[in-house]
Write a protein that holds these residues in place. Sequence first.
Motif, PDB file in Angstrom:
ATOM      1  N   HIS A 262      -4.798   6.898 -17.710  1.00  9.53           N
ATOM      2  CA  HIS A 262      -4.147   5.648 -17.287  1.00  9.53           C
ATOM      3  C   HIS A 262      -3.911   5.469 -15.807  1.00  9.53           C
ATOM      4  O   HIS A 262      -3.925   4.358 -15.303  1.00  9.53           O
ATOM      5  N   CYS A 297     -10.867   3.731 -21.476  1.00  8.50           N
ATOM      6  CA  CYS A 297      -9.470   3.302 -21.628  1.00  8.50           C
ATOM      7  C   CYS A 297      -8.890   2.748 -20.324  1.00  8.50           C
ATOM      8  O   CYS A 297      -9.585   2.098 -19.558  1.00  8.50           O
ATOM      9  N   CYS A 298      -7.611   3.024 -20.069  1.00 11.92           N
ATOM     10  CA  CYS A 298      -6.943   2.264 -19.003  1.00 11.92           C
ATOM     11  C   CYS A 298      -7.235   2.759 -17.588  1.00 11.92           C
ATOM     12  O   CYS A 298      -7.276   1.968 -16.658  1.00 11.92           O
ATOM     13  N   HIS A 315     -10.629   2.905 -26.685  1.00 11.89           N
ATOM     14  CA  HIS A 315     -10.020   4.032 -27.396  1.00 11.89           C
ATOM     15  C   HIS A 315     -10.958   4.712 -28.413  1.00 11.89           C
ATOM     16  O   HIS A 315     -11.144   5.932 -28.366  1.00 11.89           O
ATOM     17  N   CYS A 336      -3.080   8.439 -24.422  1.00  8.76           N
ATOM     18  CA  CYS A 336      -4.168   7.949 -25.273  1.00  8.76           C
ATOM     19  C   CYS A 336      -5.413   8.840 -25.245  1.00  8.76           C
ATOM     20  O   CYS A 336      -6.512   8.380 -25.581  1.00  8.76           O
ATOM     21  N   GLY A 443      -3.954  -4.336 -25.749  1.00 10.08           N
ATOM     22  CA  GLY A 443      -3.800  -3.171 -26.601  1.00 10.08           C
ATOM     23  C   GLY A 443      -5.089  -2.538 -27.058  1.00 10.08           C
ATOM     24  O   GLY A 443      -6.105  -2.636 -26.373  1.00 10.08           O
ATOM     25  N   CYS A 444      -5.058  -2.016 -28.241  1.00 14.46           N
ATOM     26  CA  CYS A 444      -5.778  -0.804 -28.600  1.00 14.46           C
ATOM     27  C   CYS A 444      -6.918  -1.022 -29.590  1.00 14.46           C
ATOM     28  O   CYS A 444      -7.237  -2.132 -29.980  1.00 14.46           O
ATOM     29  N   GLY A 473      -6.149  -3.678 -21.127  1.00 13.83           N
ATOM     30  CA  GLY A 473      -6.241  -2.462 -21.940  1.00 13.83           C
ATOM     31  C   GLY A 473      -7.559  -2.376 -22.682  1.00 13.83           C
ATOM     32  O   GLY A 473      -8.608  -2.765 -22.162  1.00 13.83           O
ATOM     33  N   CYS A 474      -7.492  -1.894 -23.900  1.00 16.73           N
ATOM     34  CA  CYS A 474      -8.730  -1.654 -24.640  1.00 16.73           C
ATOM     35  C   CYS A 474      -9.390  -2.920 -25.146  1.00 16.73           C
ATOM     36  O   CYS A 474     -10.539  -2.886 -25.577  1.00 16.73           O
ATOM     37  N   CYS A 515      -3.142  -1.582 -19.297  1.00 17.36           N
ATOM     38  CA  CYS A 515      -1.938  -1.935 -20.075  1.00 17.36           C
ATOM     39  C   CYS A 515      -0.698  -2.086 -19.206  1.00 17.36           C
ATOM     40  O   CYS A 515       0.133  -2.943 -19.488  1.00 17.36           O
ATOM     41  N   TYR A 549      -2.019   0.612 -31.779  1.00 20.47           N
ATOM     42  CA  TYR A 549      -1.647   1.859 -32.436  1.00 20.47           C
ATOM     43  C   TYR A 549      -0.456   2.551 -31.765  1.00 20.47           C
ATOM     44  O   TYR A 549       0.238   3.346 -32.388  1.00 20.47           O
ATOM     45  N   SER A 550      -0.201   2.300 -30.477  1.00 20.58           N
ATOM     46  CA  SER A 550       0.622   3.252 -29.714  1.00 20.58           C
ATOM     47  C   SER A 550       2.069   2.802 -29.543  1.00 20.58           C
ATOM     48  O   SER A 550       2.406   1.622 -29.701  1.00 20.58           O
ATOM     49  N   LYS A 552       3.397   2.640 -26.731  1.00 19.34           N
ATOM     50  CA  LYS A 552       3.367   1.744 -25.569  1.00 19.34           C
ATOM     51  C   LYS A 552       3.104   0.305 -25.999  1.00 19.34           C
ATOM     52  O   LYS A 552       3.692  -0.636 -25.458  1.00 19.34           O
TER      53      LYS A 552
HETATM   54  O1  BF8 Z   1      -2.456   1.796 -22.417  1.00 20.95           O
HETATM   55  S1  BF8 Z   1      -4.796  -0.250 -25.018  1.00 20.95           S
HETATM   56  S2  BF8 Z   1      -5.388   2.623 -26.798  1.00 20.95           S
HETATM   57  S3  BF8 Z   1      -5.738   3.132 -23.550  1.00 20.95           S
HETATM   58  S4  BF8 Z   1      -2.238   2.087 -25.473  1.00 20.95           S
HETATM   59 FE1  BF8 Z   1      -4.170   3.328 -25.174  1.00 20.95          FE
HETATM   60 FE2  BF8 Z   1      -3.895   1.122 -26.448  1.00 20.95          FE
HETATM   61 FE3  BF8 Z   1      -6.037   1.599 -25.098  1.00 20.95          FE
HETATM   62 FE4  BF8 Z   1      -4.272   2.095 -22.308  1.00 20.95          FE
HETATM   63 NI1  BF8 Z   1      -2.845   0.597 -23.840  1.00 20.95          NI
END
Ligand code: BF8
Length: 625
Positions: A262, A297-298, A315, A336, A443-444, A473-474, A515, A549-550, A552
């Motif tokens: 990240h 990812c990020c 991800h 992640c 997000g993810c 993000g993703c 993100c 999923y996270s 965050k």
């Molecule tokens: O902060 S989008 S899987 S990589 S949590 Fe993780 Fe989700 Fe991807 Fe980046 Ni955000």
Amino acid sequence: MAKEPRPVEALSIWEDARAMLTKARAEGIETAHERLQQQTPHCKFCELGVSCRNCTMGPCKITPKAPRGVCGADADVIVARNFGRFVAGGSAGHSDHGRDLVEVLESIVEGSTSDYRITDEAKLRRIAAELGVTVEDRSTMDIAAELIDIFYADFGSRKKEVAFLCRVPAKRRELWDRLGMTPRGVDREIAEMMHRTHMGCDNDAPNTLIHAARTALADGWAGSMIGTELSDVIFGTPQPSMSHANLAAIKKDKVNILVHGHNPVVSEMILAAAREPALIAEAEAMGAQGINVAGLCCTGNELLMRQGIPMAGNHLMTELAIVTGAVEAVVVDYQCIMPSLVQIAGCYHTLFIDTAQKARFTGAVHFDIHPHNALEQAREIVRMAVQAYARRDASRVQIPGEPVNIMTGFSNEAVIAALGGSLDPLVQAIAAGDIRGAVGIVGCNNPKFQQDSMNVGLAKELIKKDILVLVTGCVTTAAGKAGLLLPEAAEQAGPGLRKICGALGIPPVLHYGSCVDNSRILQLCAALANALGVDISDLPVGASSPEWYSEKAAAIGLYAVASGIYTHLGHPPHILGSQTVTDLAVSGLEDLVGASFFIEPDPVKAALAFDLRIRAKRKALGLGE
Ligand code: BF8
Ligand code: SF4
């Protein structure tokens, strides 16, 4: 008995993913998809959020026959506590990332690093002035030193509110004050959440959720926002540029280094080292055509936004990228990063290198990277990757597909510049109904969904309805691979959005960053609300995290809602075991903060819900369709 593997077509919408899943299976390599099968059916109590391990009188789980834990906590209390800690985990992740950037800026000011510098002095001065720091007749370093103090104080417990609340519309700040939701300090709110959820503290579910919202707001308006703003100051504020995405970002004839995690603090140095002529010459001496740094990812998003490096994947592509057999090194910072990557790297010549003391992986090569030694360590890592190239087994290399071009780099500064210096043209386009509203899709990936089906499906549906989409993000890689991050994608948009995109030469889906950069979207919403003299909850905007999923992502969703933004989730958090908490999330919050969550696994139906919401908000603002 082992379960039948699911067909690869059911696991991902992408050809590159399917090809690598097939290769992984042929080579006996396990991925998250197989492990999900091993883990399901999941524990129902955990899924509903009604299991508690917060003390050793338990663990307890709530059932019809046992409606209270040993201490007497019921389902509402247990679900709220679990969700509160879940959000605190997410806020901690983003915010600790933000703090790392304060520390880098401090090293720059102290002169203990020459590897990092202040790249965007104008932005530093702008932020400082915004926060009430005197900037006239002062050196940049002097101003930076004062900003560092302000930001460190934002993490502590001596303030009534975090500094960037100056960006929030007055109505919203009053509301937060009234509700006890004003974030005072990042660490304070996170620590208080841990305290409140200790046995025998906050035993009133709605009260716990109010504090969860405060903890999330500390992330959005402080931890993440500091992360974004200081990354721009140190590495440069993103400007529109072109790059490309998917596994074809990995190059057959080059030394491939994937940066994952990240924080740009390490990955920027890896990139800088990989661009040094001496190291490129070493790669060429090894028979390679140079060194290629691609993102996952990020941290990939961070480097894509500022440096235009290509994006190998999101991800669920992180394991599959290694399966190409053409990756010399995966260099990670934190968050992640599936620990399985160490095992998969071990099936190839791939080096797995961790770089942060707070995110170490058993079996990894460790480099202890700090501001004072970062570039020197990065050179060493790149050199190791170059040497690994000699160990690559050409017979196992398979890089699927062709890269898809993408346009990136949409910071608010870049958007305002593209609009001719102010947000007015955007306000006018919204007022005229050419852009009916905007939705941030963030997000993810989550192996519970066919990879990116929701992320892409929702974006396509929204732009058809003249709703501008911002991605971070993703979702970035998903939108990119689908061709939506190109100006040509405006052909798939409704007539109004198509017209605006054509006039400005921009895509209907804008890449807004990583993100933590969701803070850019918060800032944009606040600026729009301020321009119109309304609250954020009055705007025709929304947010979505379809395949989240996270922890965050939960924090992001909650700070969006608490900021007044109607927010979609493709599946619920582990709260359904409490009717009180569920009702509050999907409707009760609407009365409190003017926005709520909605859960919808179908992207077409989710887009319709946004459409209805935007219609209602436009009407309330007196805007036509
Ligand atoms: O902060 S989008 S899987 S990589 S949590 Fe993780 Fe989700 Fe991807 Fe980046 Ni955000
Ligand atoms: Fe059980 Fe209460 Fe302890 Fe949780 S805090 S484990 S519900 S006794």
